[in-house]
Design a protein around this motif. Structure first.
Motif, mmCIF file in Angstrom:
data_model
loop_
_atom_site.group_PDB
_atom_site.id
_atom_site.type_symbol
_atom_site.label_atom_id
_atom_site.label_comp_id
_atom_site.label_asym_id
_atom_site.label_seq_id
_atom_site.Cartn_x
_atom_site.Cartn_y
_atom_site.Cartn_z
ATOM 1 N N ASN A 12 0.822 -1.215 0.000
ATOM 2 C CA ASN A 12 0.000 0.000 0.000
ATOM 3 C C ASN A 12 0.851 1.259 0.000
ATOM 4 N N ALA A 13 2.081 1.161 0.475
ATOM 5 C CA ALA A 13 2.977 2.313 0.499
ATOM 6 C C ALA A 13 3.354 2.773 -0.899
ATOM 7 N N ALA A 14 3.174 1.912 -1.880
ATOM 8 C CA ALA A 14 3.504 2.248 -3.265
ATOM 9 C C ALA A 14 2.370 2.981 -3.975
ATOM 10 N N ALA A 15 1.220 3.086 -3.359
ATOM 11 C CA ALA A 15 0.037 3.649 -4.011
ATOM 12 C C ALA A 15 0.278 5.044 -4.574
ATOM 13 N N GLY A 16 0.894 5.910 -3.813
ATOM 14 C CA GLY A 16 1.121 7.283 -4.271
ATOM 15 C C GLY A 16 2.005 7.359 -5.502
ATOM 16 N N ALA A 17 3.164 6.706 -5.428
ATOM 17 C CA ALA A 17 4.109 6.742 -6.553
ATOM 18 C C ALA A 17 3.520 6.078 -7.785
ATOM 19 N N LEU A 18 2.808 4.974 -7.598
ATOM 20 C CA LEU A 18 2.257 4.252 -8.748
ATOM 21 C C LEU A 18 1.012 4.925 -9.316
ATOM 22 N N SER A 19 0.335 5.757 -8.531
ATOM 23 C CA SER A 19 -0.832 6.468 -9.057
ATOM 24 C C SER A 19 -0.415 7.505 -10.100
ATOM 25 N N GLU A 20 0.861 7.889 -10.076
ATOM 26 C CA GLU A 20 1.370 8.812 -11.085
ATOM 27 C C GLU A 20 1.611 8.094 -12.416
ATOM 28 N N VAL A 21 1.698 6.760 -12.388
ATOM 29 C CA VAL A 21 1.975 5.971 -13.585
ATOM 30 C C VAL A 21 0.713 5.265 -14.087
ATOM 31 N N PHE A 22 -0.070 4.698 -13.170
ATOM 32 C CA PHE A 22 -1.261 3.933 -13.526
ATOM 33 C C PHE A 22 -2.527 4.726 -13.202
ATOM 34 N N ALA A 23 -3.551 4.560 -14.028
ATOM 35 C CA ALA A 23 -4.821 5.251 -13.813
ATOM 36 C C ALA A 23 -5.735 4.503 -12.848
ATOM 37 N N VAL A 24 -5.336 3.303 -12.425
ATOM 38 C CA VAL A 24 -6.134 2.495 -11.502
ATOM 39 C C VAL A 24 -5.343 2.268 -10.211
ATOM 40 N N ASP A 25 -6.035 1.829 -9.174
ATOM 41 C CA ASP A 25 -5.376 1.518 -7.911
ATOM 42 C C ASP A 25 -4.595 0.217 -8.071
ATOM 43 N N ILE A 26 -3.301 0.318 -8.120
ATOM 44 C CA ILE A 26 -2.443 -0.830 -8.371
ATOM 45 C C ILE A 26 -2.353 -1.756 -7.165
ATOM 46 N N THR A 27 -2.657 -1.267 -5.967
ATOM 47 C CA THR A 27 -2.517 -2.097 -4.775
ATOM 48 C C THR A 27 -3.491 -3.271 -4.772
ATOM 49 N N ALA A 28 -4.589 -3.167 -5.517
ATOM 50 C CA ALA A 28 -5.565 -4.257 -5.603
ATOM 51 C C ALA A 28 -5.268 -5.217 -6.756
ATOM 52 N N ALA A 29 -4.262 -4.903 -7.571
ATOM 53 C CA ALA A 29 -3.905 -5.765 -8.704
ATOM 54 C C ALA A 29 -3.301 -7.074 -8.205
ATOM 55 N N ILE A 30 -3.485 -8.124 -8.998
ATOM 56 C CA ILE A 30 -2.925 -9.439 -8.692
ATOM 57 C C ILE A 30 -1.654 -9.619 -9.512
ATOM 58 N N GLY A 31 -0.582 -10.015 -8.858
ATOM 59 C CA GLY A 31 0.671 -10.229 -9.555
ATOM 60 C C GLY A 31 1.236 -11.603 -9.253
ATOM 61 N N ARG A 32 2.102 -12.069 -10.151
ATOM 62 C CA ARG A 32 2.765 -13.358 -9.963
ATOM 63 C C ARG A 32 4.265 -13.151 -10.019
ATOM 64 N N CYS A 33 4.959 -13.608 -8.991
ATOM 65 C CA CYS A 33 6.409 -13.469 -8.889
ATOM 66 C C CYS A 33 7.092 -14.351 -9.927
ATOM 67 N N ALA A 34 8.015 -13.773 -10.677
ATOM 68 C CA ALA A 34 8.768 -14.537 -11.674
ATOM 69 C C ALA A 34 9.769 -15.478 -11.013
#
Length: 91
Positions: A12-34
Motif C-alpha cells: 500500500n505504500a507504493a500507491a502514491g508513486a504508482l498512481s502517477e503511472v497507472f490510472a487504476v489503484d495498483i494495490t488491488a492488482a494481482i501479480g505473480r512473482c517470476a
C-alpha cells in the motif's frame, strides 16, 4: 554487534508513486512473482522506500518484483520480476 536490517512497508505504500503511472489503484492488482511463482495482491508485497526510488519485493522469496525511480523529467518503471500484473477492468 547487529547488522542493520532494512525496514519495509506493505505494498500500500507504493500507491502514491504508482498512481502517477497507472490510472487504476495498483494495490488491488494481482501479480505473480517470476522467481517463486507466488501469486497475490500487490498490497501484500514488501516495499522499500529508503533508496533512490522504490523497490517492491515478493513476500514469499524476497525477489524484486518492481522498481520505480523518478527524476525531474522521467519516471522509470521496471516490472521484470513479475510474470504478470492483473488489473481489474471497470465495467
Amino acid at each position: 554487534m547487529t547488522a542493520d536490517v532494512p525496514t519495509y512497508l506493505d505494498g500500500n505504500a507504493a500507491a502514491g508513486a504508482l498512481s502517477e503511472v497507472f490510472a487504476v489503484d495498483i494495490t488491488a492488482a494481482i501479480g505473480r512473482c517470476a522467481g517463486c511463482g507466488q501469486t497475490g495482491v500487490f498490497a501484500e508485497t514488501r516495499v522499500y522506500v529508503d533508496a533512490p526510488g522504490m523497490v517492491a519485493r515478493c513476500a514469499g522469496c524476497d525477489g524484486v518484483l518492481l522498481r520505480v525511480v523518478s527524476t525531474p523529467t522521467d519516471t522509470y518503471l521496471d516490472l521484470r520480476g513479475l510474470t504478470y500484473l492483473r488489473l481489474p477492468t471497470t465495467p
